[in-house]
Scaffold this active site. Structure first.
Site: not given
Ligand SMILES: Cc1ncc(COP(=O)(O)O)c(C=O)c1O
Length: 403
Positions: A191, A219, A250
């Protein structure tokens, strides 16, 4: 408030932190929790009354505000209201939760999935439910804080291996007793650095040493793989991860976390995870939004393609301008500045030119490796990326970060 003391260690800790905050504010270098008042399209935001290009977003595919997702969330509120009657096991399970978990399982090519109220909590509870005293947990040094906290909370022997250094992991696995229960955990995409874990080697090592493998895909969902399904698709490996963890906050524009895997693992977590049993279910609107978002990733594959092109443009352009972007290969692009103060000053310069980026400083990264942690998304157009890079270059030259 007379009872509050000011000379004990807790007070000293509070005061030391607040002093750091005060100094940053006095120097006009305080960028913590800047309120965004409006989203304008996928890539622009209104901050302090100024419209800025958004280069700090986790909404990698630009799905925040997608009309189909908004419709799904609104319909869920109309049908169920805003709450869930409490925890899942007592009265809180809605059809929507069951549907969402099926969607996630299908998306991840897994047998089943379970959701929790945040990604952070998912890591805490999954690690601490699966391993405990006398067990071993192996964690990459750059893993997210929620993994670190889960490992510490578990009480298992906590072994950290050097970042993405699988020879180091191999040595550490060999040192552990053969009979011990072992869990290896890594982020898929790191990250703070944007690099990708060496999954093929990790799988090989876990199999050789009888260790379970958990990968955090916060991610990589929507980012890696031809259709955005994540790291297994990226490496063309099929179903090789035992515990496929991810967040709904996200690429998926909602909130929550999940684990996908074998049915027996998911059933076990449903009956043993304290965060599942003792904490409230996802709100209906958020569950519906997440459910819709997974489907849109597959229906609109051009978003994944555009993100990849944008990331390539950004990484190449920033490097060509003379910055160090470490080993980033993804939408997270660290732009190294050096000392914390330089990262703050770069942020100020760049934000003054209406490009919204944020600094990451110690202790989140090692001292001397402070950076702008910029991100690109599928919502950016190439000229917006070019403009942002030009402003970052001007600031970098002014402050001596680049020549
Ligand atoms: C790698 C990683 N794992 C877990 C989390 C926690 O997820 P959430 O924000 O959904 O709680 C984050 C959030 O920043 C993350 O970057």
């Amino acid at each position: 408030m007379d009872f509050l003391r000011s000379d004990d260690n807790v007070s000293k800790r509070i005061n030391a932190m607040l002093e750091r905050v005060r100094q940053a504010k006095d120097a006009d270098l305080y960028y913590y929790n800047q309120p965004i008042t409006e989203l304008r399209g996928g890539a622009r935001v209104l901050v302090h009354g100024r419209e800025m290009g958004m280069f700090a977003s986790y909404s990698y595919l630009g799905l925040i505000g997608h009309p189909k997702i908004n419709v799904a969330a609104k319909a869920a509120i109309d049908k169920y209201g805003t709450g869930t009657h409490g925890v899942r096991t007592l009265a809180g399970t809605l059809e929507l939760h069951v549907e969402l978990e099926q969607t996630i399982a299908d998306f991840k090519h897994a047998e089943a999935a379970i959701t929790f109220s945040s990604g952070y909590v998912t890591n805490l509870t999954v690690v601490s439910t699966l391993v405990g005293r006398h067990d071993y947990v192996f964690s990459d040094k750059l893993n997210h804080a929620s993994i670190v906290d889960g490992c510490m909370m578990s009480g298992a022997r906590f072994v950290r291996f050097k970042h993405n250094d699988l020879d180091d992991l191999q040595r550490r696995l060999e040192e552990a007793p053969a009979s011990a229960a072992k869990l290896v955990i890594a982020d898929s995409v790191f990250s703070m650095d944007g690099d990708i874990i060496n999954l093929p080697r990790l799988v090989e090592l876990c199999r050789k040493h009888g260790a379970w493998l958990m990968i955090d895909e916060a991610h990589s969902i929507g980012v890696l793989g031809a259709t955005g399904r994540g790291i297994e698709e990226h490496y063309g490996l099929g179903d090789v991860i035992d515990i496929k963890m991810g967040t709904l906050s996200k690429t998926i524009p909602s909130v929550g976390g999940y684990v996908a895997g074998r049915t027996d693992l998911i059933d076990f977590l449903r009956h043993a995870s304290r965060a599942y049993i003792f904490s409230a279910a996802l709100p209906p609107a958020q569950a519906a939004a997440a459910n819709a978002a997974f489907k849109i990733i597959l229906e609109e594959p051009e978003r994944v393609e555009k993100l990849r092109a944008n990331a390539e443009q950004f990484i190449t352009g920033i490097k060509q301008r003379g910055f160090d972007t470490l080993y980033s290969e993804t939408a997270i692009v660290p732009i190294l500045c050096g000392e914390d103060m330089l990262a703050y000053e770069m942020t100020r310069e760049v934000q003054n030119k209406d490009v919204f980026v944020l600094p990451v400083v110690s202790p989140a990264v090692p001292p001397g490796l402070a950076r702008l942690r910029a991100t690109v998304t599928a919502a950016h157009e190439p000229d917006e990326i070019e403009h942002a890079m030009n402003e970052i270059e001007i600031a970098g030259k002014k402050l001596g970060v680049i020549k």
